[in-house]
Write an enzyme that holds these catalytic residues in place. Structure first.
Site, PDB file in Angstrom:
ATOM      1  N   ASP A  65     -23.725 -17.681 -25.180  1.00 38.43           N
ATOM      2  CA  ASP A  65     -24.935 -18.455 -24.909  1.00 38.43           C
ATOM      3  C   ASP A  65     -24.590 -19.877 -24.459  1.00 38.43           C
ATOM      4  O   ASP A  65     -25.312 -20.488 -23.679  1.00 38.43           O
ATOM      5  CB  ASP A  65     -25.821 -18.490 -26.163  1.00 38.43           C
ATOM      6  N   ASP A  68     -22.645 -19.399 -20.708  1.00 38.36           N
ATOM      7  CA  ASP A  68     -23.454 -19.159 -19.504  1.00 38.36           C
ATOM      8  C   ASP A  68     -23.927 -20.467 -18.870  1.00 38.36           C
ATOM      9  O   ASP A  68     -23.873 -20.640 -17.645  1.00 38.36           O
ATOM     10  CB  ASP A  68     -24.624 -18.201 -19.768  1.00 38.36           C
ATOM     11  N   ASP A  86     -32.021 -16.240 -19.841  1.00 35.55           N
ATOM     12  CA  ASP A  86     -31.371 -16.787 -21.029  1.00 35.55           C
ATOM     13  C   ASP A  86     -32.368 -16.884 -22.182  1.00 35.55           C
ATOM     14  O   ASP A  86     -32.075 -16.467 -23.308  1.00 35.55           O
ATOM     15  CB  ASP A  86     -30.778 -18.159 -20.699  1.00 35.55           C
ATOM     16  N   ASP A  90     -32.349 -14.540 -25.557  1.00 39.70           N
ATOM     17  CA  ASP A  90     -32.222 -15.259 -26.831  1.00 39.70           C
ATOM     18  C   ASP A  90     -33.248 -14.772 -27.840  1.00 39.70           C
ATOM     19  O   ASP A  90     -32.934 -14.562 -29.013  1.00 39.70           O
ATOM     20  CB  ASP A  90     -32.386 -16.771 -26.628  1.00 39.70           C
TER      21      ASP A  90
END
Length: 194
Positions: A65, A68, A86, A90
């Protein structure tokens, strides 16, 4: 809460890890999806009582995370779809980590409450930003803090210290509720000042 550390990470990682990983062909969205795969693996292995893998998957997913964004900044490939992907992964990853903890014996009702507050924390940020209010760094429990607490809870679950793990999940719920209040207050003040 970890905003200062995030600023440091955002300056250093693109110049180091982000640049290296982009050279070997890893894209920002690719890193996001790898992190998501780690999150999918967590409850699957937890279902088969391989509880030791939960903290490992949380760490690996959390690392991707961060990576990226580093790749995106290193290659100037920050896109609106990348940000959307993203954020979406998440939210699902959070759900999967709580599910893994439930399989490891954490109280399911408490986990659902903590997950619910966690999701509303994220919603409060996105809704606030849609209203034109800067929300980054607002509140006690952003995703990075939540992942750290989930990681700690999973360690206690591995060692069958379920009471402590449940207390940590309760803390996630309480801090989530406080963060929702903090973000709502920020939005209210921001809108009043416009």
């Amino acid at each position: 809460m970890l905003g200062k550390l995030r600023k440091y990470v955002n300056e250093i990682l693109p110049k180091t890890i982000g640049r290296y990983l982009s050279k070997i062909g890893l894209t920002p969205n690719g890193a996001t999806l790898i992190g998501f795969i780690f999150a999918i693996i967590a409850p699957i292995l937890a279902y088969y009582r391989l509880y030791i893998t939960i903290p490992i998957m949380i760490i690996l997913s959390g690392l991707m995370d961060v990576v990226d964004g580093a790749i995106a900044r290193a290659t100037n490939k920050t896109t609106k779809f990348g940000a959307y992907l993203d954020s979406l992964t998440d939210r699902i990853s959070d759900m999967l980590f709580f599910l893994a903890l439930i399989f490891a014996g954490i109280n399911p009702y408490l986990s659902i409450i903590a997950l619910g507050f966690s999701e509303v924390v994220s919603y409060a940020r996105s809704k606030g930003e849609l209203l034109g209010i800067k929300m980054e760094g607002v509140g006690l429990l952003e995703r990075s803090e939540r992942l750290i607490l989930l990681f700690i809870a999973s360690i206690f679950a591995v060692f069958n210290l379920k009471l402590i793990a449940n207390i940590i999940v309760l803390v996630i719920a309480i801090l989530g509720a406080i963060t929702i209040y903090q973000r709502s207050s920020k939005v209210k003040k921001g809108l009043e000042n416009h």
